[in-house]
Design a protein around this motif. Structure first.
Motif, PDB file in Angstrom:
ATOM      1  N   LEU A 100       0.849  -1.197   0.000  1.00 14.47           N
ATOM      2  CA  LEU A 100       0.000   0.000   0.000  1.00 14.47           C
ATOM      3  C   LEU A 100       0.879   1.240   0.000  1.00 14.47           C
ATOM      4  N   THR A 101       1.460   1.522  -1.160  1.00 16.56           N
ATOM      5  CA  THR A 101       2.359   2.656  -1.313  1.00 16.56           C
ATOM      6  C   THR A 101       1.893   3.532  -2.463  1.00 16.56           C
ATOM      7  N   GLY A 102       2.338   4.769  -2.449  1.00 16.94           N
ATOM      8  CA  GLY A 102       1.992   5.684  -3.528  1.00 16.94           C
ATOM      9  C   GLY A 102       0.519   6.040  -3.517  1.00 16.94           C
ATOM     10  N   LEU A 106      -9.343   3.225  -4.296  1.00 15.93           N
ATOM     11  CA  LEU A 106      -9.859   2.465  -3.165  1.00 15.93           C
ATOM     12  C   LEU A 106     -10.113   1.015  -3.561  1.00 15.93           C
ATOM     13  N   ALA A 107     -10.525   0.793  -4.792  1.00 19.71           N
ATOM     14  CA  ALA A 107     -10.725  -0.582  -5.271  1.00 19.71           C
ATOM     15  C   ALA A 107      -9.412  -1.357  -5.202  1.00 19.71           C
ATOM     16  N   ARG A 112      -5.930  -5.427  -2.709  1.00 20.41           N
ATOM     17  CA  ARG A 112      -4.551  -5.803  -2.393  1.00 20.41           C
ATOM     18  C   ARG A 112      -4.292  -6.088  -0.915  1.00 20.41           C
ATOM     19  N   SER A 113      -5.246  -5.762  -0.065  1.00 17.82           N
ATOM     20  CA  SER A 113      -4.959  -5.859   1.368  1.00 17.82           C
ATOM     21  C   SER A 113      -6.120  -6.478   2.137  1.00 17.82           C
ATOM     22  N   ALA A 114      -5.905  -6.665   3.424  1.00 19.43           N
ATOM     23  CA  ALA A 114      -6.934  -7.210   4.318  1.00 19.43           C
ATOM     24  C   ALA A 114      -7.938  -6.160   4.764  1.00 19.43           C
ATOM     25  N   ALA A 128     -16.531   6.289  -3.479  1.00 22.48           N
ATOM     26  CA  ALA A 128     -16.540   5.532  -4.742  1.00 22.48           C
ATOM     27  C   ALA A 128     -15.248   4.721  -4.889  1.00 22.48           C
ATOM     28  N   PRO A 129     -15.333   3.521  -5.463  1.00 25.75           N
ATOM     29  CA  PRO A 129     -14.153   2.657  -5.628  1.00 25.75           C
ATOM     30  C   PRO A 129     -13.027   3.302  -6.445  1.00 25.75           C
ATOM     31  N   GLU A 130     -13.371   4.224  -7.359  1.00 29.83           N
ATOM     32  CA  GLU A 130     -12.336   4.853  -8.183  1.00 29.83           C
ATOM     33  C   GLU A 130     -11.665   6.049  -7.500  1.00 29.83           C
ATOM     34  N   THR A 131     -12.107   6.400  -6.304  1.00 26.79           N
ATOM     35  CA  THR A 131     -11.486   7.496  -5.555  1.00 26.79           C
ATOM     36  C   THR A 131     -10.032   7.133  -5.269  1.00 26.79           C
TER      37      THR A 131
END
Length: 175
Positions: A100-102, A106-107, A112-114, A128-131
């Protein structure tokens, strides 16, 4: 809630650390020293009793992992107990934390993570997921009702940043 709802084996660790930064560094150092596997959760917990401090918890799906960890930490003189100090740990180590870098959508963060969800302070509903989220390489979600939730806040250009600042200004710094 701590990972106990989904990760059944949890140890508490009272190290006497007094700041979140110190606790974060200790968790990362212990993870490296003990060669903790990827799926282990490491959280910080504020303890507000007669001796305010930050304690730690480690959670894993397999009991043998934590049995070995308990033995090694006890040998090093740490006070180790069963379970987490509370149900609202602040996750430092969790699956996917290292990627979780850069700036991520939000999607991408959720995939990529828990982390289970993201909330935005002062905003109703889910973003929104694209935020886009500018991670500042410091993502510290909290356990809430058995889910890992990242609190975020609005930033420039319509992006979000994690609520917790990686370099906070100490209270009364200019006094």
């Amino acid at each position: 809630m701590t990972p106990a709802a989904s990760v059944p084996y949890v140890l508490g660790l009272d190290t006497g650390t007094t700041t979140l930064r110190e606790a974060d560094h200790l968790l990362r150092a212990l993870a490296a020293e003990l060669a903790l596997p990827e799926g282990v959760f490491g959280c910080t917990h504020l303890v507000r009793d007669g001796r305010p401090r930050v304690s730690l918890s480690l959670a894993a799906e397999a009991e043998p992992v934590l049995r070995t960890v308990r033995d090694r930490l006890t040998e090093q003189g740490y006070e180790v107990s069963e379970g987490a100090p509370d149900e609202t740990g602040r996750a430092v180590l969790f699956p996917g934390a290292d990627v979780l870098t850069g700036t991520l959508t939000l999607a991408e963060l959720l995939a990529r993570s828990a982390i289970d969800r993201v909330t935005v302070l002062g905003a109703p509903g889910e973003p929104a997921p694209e935020t886009r989220l500018v991670t500042r390489e410091h993502v510290r979600p909290h356990w809430q009702d058995g889910r890992l939730v990242l609190a975020a806040m609005p930033a420039t250009g319509g992006t979000l940043v994690p609520f917790e600042d990686p370099n906070p200004t100490p209270c009364c710094a200019d006094h």
